[in-house]
Write a protein that holds these residues in place. Sequence first.
Motif, mmCIF file in Angstrom:
data_model
loop_
_atom_site.group_PDB
_atom_site.id
_atom_site.type_symbol
_atom_site.label_atom_id
_atom_site.label_comp_id
_atom_site.label_asym_id
_atom_site.label_seq_id
_atom_site.Cartn_x
_atom_site.Cartn_y
_atom_site.Cartn_z
ATOM 1 N N ALA A 155 29.346 36.895 40.107
ATOM 2 C CA ALA A 155 30.401 37.084 39.424
ATOM 3 C C ALA A 155 30.723 36.168 39.360
ATOM 4 C CB ALA A 155 31.439 38.327 40.488
ATOM 5 N N VAL A 156 30.440 35.180 40.067
ATOM 6 C CA VAL A 156 31.062 33.721 40.204
ATOM 7 C C VAL A 156 31.594 33.000 38.778
ATOM 8 C CG1 VAL A 156 30.385 30.843 40.025
ATOM 9 C CG2 VAL A 156 30.673 33.309 42.790
ATOM 10 N N LYS A 157 29.475 33.164 37.789
ATOM 11 C CA LYS A 157 29.513 32.533 36.315
ATOM 12 C C LYS A 157 30.364 33.589 35.814
ATOM 13 C CE LYS A 157 25.345 32.602 35.559
ATOM 14 N NZ LYS A 157 23.310 33.836 36.235
ATOM 15 N N SER A 206 33.257 31.268 33.211
ATOM 16 C CA SER A 206 33.604 31.624 32.294
ATOM 17 C C SER A 206 34.234 31.683 31.853
ATOM 18 C CB SER A 206 31.944 31.809 31.460
ATOM 19 O OG SER A 206 32.428 33.383 31.152
ATOM 20 N N GLU A 207 34.780 32.897 32.861
ATOM 21 C CA GLU A 207 36.849 33.037 32.089
ATOM 22 C C GLU A 207 37.953 32.001 32.126
ATOM 23 O OE1 GLU A 207 38.587 37.105 33.755
ATOM 24 O OE2 GLU A 207 39.037 35.384 34.787
ATOM 25 N N THR A 208 37.817 31.283 33.083
ATOM 26 C CA THR A 208 38.285 29.829 33.679
ATOM 27 C C THR A 208 38.075 29.252 32.063
ATOM 28 O OG1 THR A 208 38.282 30.816 35.992
ATOM 29 C CG2 THR A 208 39.043 28.645 35.686
ATOM 30 N N SER A 209 36.884 28.875 32.706
ATOM 31 C CA SER A 209 36.490 27.637 31.407
ATOM 32 C C SER A 209 37.650 27.735 29.708
ATOM 33 C CB SER A 209 35.035 27.251 30.952
ATOM 34 O OG SER A 209 34.587 26.943 32.225
ATOM 35 N N ALA A 210 36.929 29.094 29.466
ATOM 36 C CA ALA A 210 37.699 29.506 28.341
ATOM 37 C C ALA A 210 39.019 29.309 28.727
ATOM 38 C CB ALA A 210 37.433 30.660 28.114
ATOM 39 N N LYS A 211 40.430 29.589 30.058
ATOM 40 C CA LYS A 211 41.687 29.699 30.001
ATOM 41 C C LYS A 211 41.338 27.926 29.512
ATOM 42 C CE LYS A 211 42.779 32.302 33.138
ATOM 43 N NZ LYS A 211 42.455 33.000 34.456
ATOM 44 N N VAL A 212 41.147 27.259 30.573
ATOM 45 C CA VAL A 212 41.207 25.316 30.259
ATOM 46 C C VAL A 212 41.298 25.262 28.915
ATOM 47 C CG1 VAL A 212 40.629 24.060 31.090
ATOM 48 C CG2 VAL A 212 40.505 25.539 32.889
ATOM 49 N N GLU A 213 40.370 25.401 28.199
ATOM 50 C CA GLU A 213 39.904 25.123 26.806
ATOM 51 C C GLU A 213 40.776 25.491 26.104
ATOM 52 O OE1 GLU A 213 36.630 26.323 24.127
ATOM 53 O OE2 GLU A 213 35.630 24.951 25.871
ATOM 54 N N VAL A 230 41.285 31.501 43.361
ATOM 55 C CA VAL A 230 39.615 31.338 43.742
ATOM 56 C C VAL A 230 39.048 32.766 43.960
ATOM 57 C CG1 VAL A 230 37.610 30.360 44.113
ATOM 58 C CG2 VAL A 230 39.191 29.097 43.446
ATOM 59 N N LYS A 231 39.634 33.257 45.392
ATOM 60 C CA LYS A 231 38.951 34.091 45.619
ATOM 61 C C LYS A 231 39.636 35.419 45.267
ATOM 62 C CE LYS A 231 41.319 36.485 50.282
ATOM 63 N NZ LYS A 231 42.033 36.346 51.058
ATOM 64 N N TYR A 232 40.726 35.430 44.708
ATOM 65 C CA TYR A 232 41.533 36.817 43.991
ATOM 66 C C TYR A 232 40.905 36.739 42.533
ATOM 67 C CZ TYR A 232 44.265 38.905 40.774
ATOM 68 O OH TYR A 232 45.161 40.036 40.170
ATOM 69 N N GLY A 233 40.455 35.534 41.615
ATOM 70 C CA GLY A 233 39.553 35.874 40.861
ATOM 71 C C GLY A 233 38.082 36.383 40.755
ATOM 72 N N VAL A 234 37.427 35.896 41.754
ATOM 73 C CA VAL A 234 35.739 36.164 42.197
ATOM 74 C C VAL A 234 35.795 37.647 42.678
ATOM 75 C CG1 VAL A 234 33.662 35.326 43.148
ATOM 76 C CG2 VAL A 234 35.359 34.115 42.317
ATOM 77 N N LEU A 235 36.693 38.358 43.257
ATOM 78 C CA LEU A 235 37.496 39.637 44.183
ATOM 79 C C LEU A 235 37.267 40.391 42.549
ATOM 80 C CD1 LEU A 235 38.849 39.459 47.496
ATOM 81 C CD2 LEU A 235 36.477 40.126 46.865
ATOM 82 N N ARG A 236 37.891 39.750 42.205
ATOM 83 C CA ARG A 236 38.159 40.588 40.464
ATOM 84 C C ARG A 236 37.023 41.299 39.566
ATOM 85 N NH1 ARG A 236 39.639 38.893 35.858
ATOM 86 N NH2 ARG A 236 40.283 36.871 36.966
ATOM 87 N N HIS A 237 36.372 39.759 39.875
ATOM 88 C CA HIS A 237 34.857 40.398 38.668
ATOM 89 C C HIS A 237 34.599 41.019 39.516
ATOM 90 C CE1 HIS A 237 35.591 38.307 35.268
ATOM 91 N NE2 HIS A 237 36.447 37.260 35.871
ATOM 92 N N LEU A 238 33.543 40.871 40.721
ATOM 93 C CA LEU A 238 32.983 41.572 41.797
ATOM 94 C C LEU A 238 33.580 43.053 41.706
ATOM 95 C CD1 LEU A 238 32.354 39.456 44.805
ATOM 96 C CD2 LEU A 238 30.816 40.154 43.850
ATOM 97 N N LEU A 239 34.681 43.465 41.551
ATOM 98 C CA LEU A 239 35.336 44.968 41.591
ATOM 99 C C LEU A 239 35.019 45.419 40.340
ATOM 100 C CD1 LEU A 239 37.985 44.068 44.616
ATOM 101 C CD2 LEU A 239 35.382 45.767 44.385
ATOM 102 N N GLY A 240 35.075 44.263 39.694
ATOM 103 C CA GLY A 240 35.271 44.685 38.085
ATOM 104 C C GLY A 240 36.915 45.336 37.508
ATOM 105 N N ILE A 241 37.513 43.792 38.372
ATOM 106 C CA ILE A 241 39.170 44.729 37.344
ATOM 107 C C ILE A 241 39.342 43.373 36.633
ATOM 108 C CG2 ILE A 241 41.329 44.715 38.237
ATOM 109 C CD1 ILE A 241 40.469 45.385 41.248
ATOM 110 N N LYS A 242 40.121 43.804 35.219
ATOM 111 C CA LYS A 242 40.532 43.134 34.035
ATOM 112 C C LYS A 242 41.704 42.335 34.666
ATOM 113 C CE LYS A 242 39.320 44.964 29.535
ATOM 114 N NZ LYS A 242 38.099 44.970 30.062
ATOM 115 N N GLU A 243 41.968 41.492 34.710
ATOM 116 C CA GLU A 243 43.389 40.087 34.793
ATOM 117 C C GLU A 243 44.190 40.547 34.275
ATOM 118 O OE1 GLU A 243 42.655 36.388 32.744
ATOM 119 O OE2 GLU A 243 43.587 35.585 34.894
#
Length: 566
Positions: free
Chosen positions: A44-46, A50-57, A130-143
């Motif tokens: 989930a962290v990974k 990678s989602e956040t890096s893509a956003k930054v780019e 950060v909490k919200y972002g990683v939890l979203r990935h753990l729970l498989g919810i789309k942004e």
Amino acid sequence: MLKGIAASDGIGIGTVLIVKQQNLSYIPHSVTDTEKEITRFDNAVKEYCSETSAKVEELRKDTESIDADIISGHISMVQDPYMSEEVKKLIHEGKCAESAFENVCDMFISIFSSADEDIIRQRATDMRDVKYGVLRHLLGIKEMKLDNIPEGTVLVAKELTPSMTAGIKKGNIAAVVTETGSSTSHCAILARLFEIPSVTSVKGLLKLVENGDTVICDGTSGNVIIRPDNAQLENYTRKKEKLIQIKKELEPFRGVPTKCKSGRTFGLMCNIGNPEDAQRALDSDCEGIGLFRTEFMFMNRNTLPTEEQQFEEYKKTALIMQNKPLVIRTIDIGGDKDIPYMGLEKEENPYMGCRAVRYCLKHPSVFKAQIRAILRAGHYGNVSMLLPMITCIEELLECKKIIETAKKELKVEKVPYDTDMKMGVMIETASAAILADVLAEESDFFSIGSNDLTGYTMCCDRGNSSVDHLYSPFQPSVLRMLKYTISCAKKKGIPVEMCGEAAADPMMIPLMIAFGLDSFSVSPPSVLKVRKQIAEWDEENAKDIANVVSNLHSKTEIYEYLNTVI
Ligand code: PEP
Ligand code: MG
């Protein structure tokens, strides 16, 4: 009409879009296969990184987009080894990844939220993000995406986190109104940088507003009007047009030298907090950076930045500035800026305690690493170094000794650096101002920090509203300090700039012209306004006004007089 904190100037009128966090509820449960759970957390962290890096780019490609820098700071937060160790410890105790991660984030959130300083409390917003972002990935919810919002939208939220605003096109946002936050919350800082009107801390906002409502947001007064009547709409539309007109009138002052009517030229610089601000400063048409507040670089993280990391940031800024002056201030922590991992001792009165160079002189290795990084960055541009909170000559001489040691080391190591880097002193304490003649002997330039100079002269905390009536750079005592400091710099033949908020105050400008200030350092949106105001004065005229002011005995009289002539 609702009232909040005026966070970003201007009037925005538009249609409400309420921005809400998605529901990320889950049932906490215990786990037995802890290795599997750790892998789930790591994945989930990974994915989040990678989602956040893509956003930054993506954000870095688009200068019209909301700041990429804050978002990239979130990656460092989640990758912090202490954080993942703590989460894994809890998973080994049998907690599911969601609970373990949430517990650790909540611990950081509560530490950050209980800080006295606004700027540290802001880290809680980042951690929630950060909490919200990683939890979203753990729970498989789309942004939830906000990149397709229509023009004329007024964003309304309890709190707008940096990742919520990423990707939003500034041209589509008429205003931003939030129920919580302050004038230093991320969303307020971003709104100011992008010149979007904004009001924060509007109590009860979300109970009163609905999607599709028309809202007027007056970011100058802090007023918010929900479902305005026709008269209010007409009135505010007129005000808004007037402001647009004023902005248009500033355009002729772009790309021209900063000169007063009688022909004397001045430096017009910007204050910045990170390398990305440097580009915005250049876009605002400043002539250099008068103050790079480096402490922000130490804030969005849990460990000290290394010399190399600092060097990269300073070098990047120097390269962006393309040989225009860049004044890098060594860290000014302590006072209102605590950084938990730096081990500042709890003090009864931190403003009077181990702040800025006082901390640095007690932690010479931290100080020397920063000095080396600044000296090395000097090889790539026109960099000077600035020392904050100097109060006596011993401090200054001690700092200079460390600078000399750093230079010798770099020479031996054959690392390129600026051998002739100029070293300036901030005049921001009453002691430094009174001692300006002595300090001038050992300085290459002065930079007047009028924010602290006012505070330390009047014994007022600048954030304390109950002493607001005393906190003013127009207090005769403060004006005398300004005049004396500038005269000492002139006598010694060293340049003197002002980088506190007063530098952009239209009533202060004629006084500074008369006293002999060389350079003004202001926020990017103030650059053209200040250039226009300087152009409106001739020196004789400014001197006449300063003479009258110098003979007045109270702030009230000074304000009254200046109001009649400006
Ligand atoms: C000041 O004190 O005026 C100043 C520019 O420094 P800071 O606001 O960062 O304390
Ligand atoms: Mg200061």
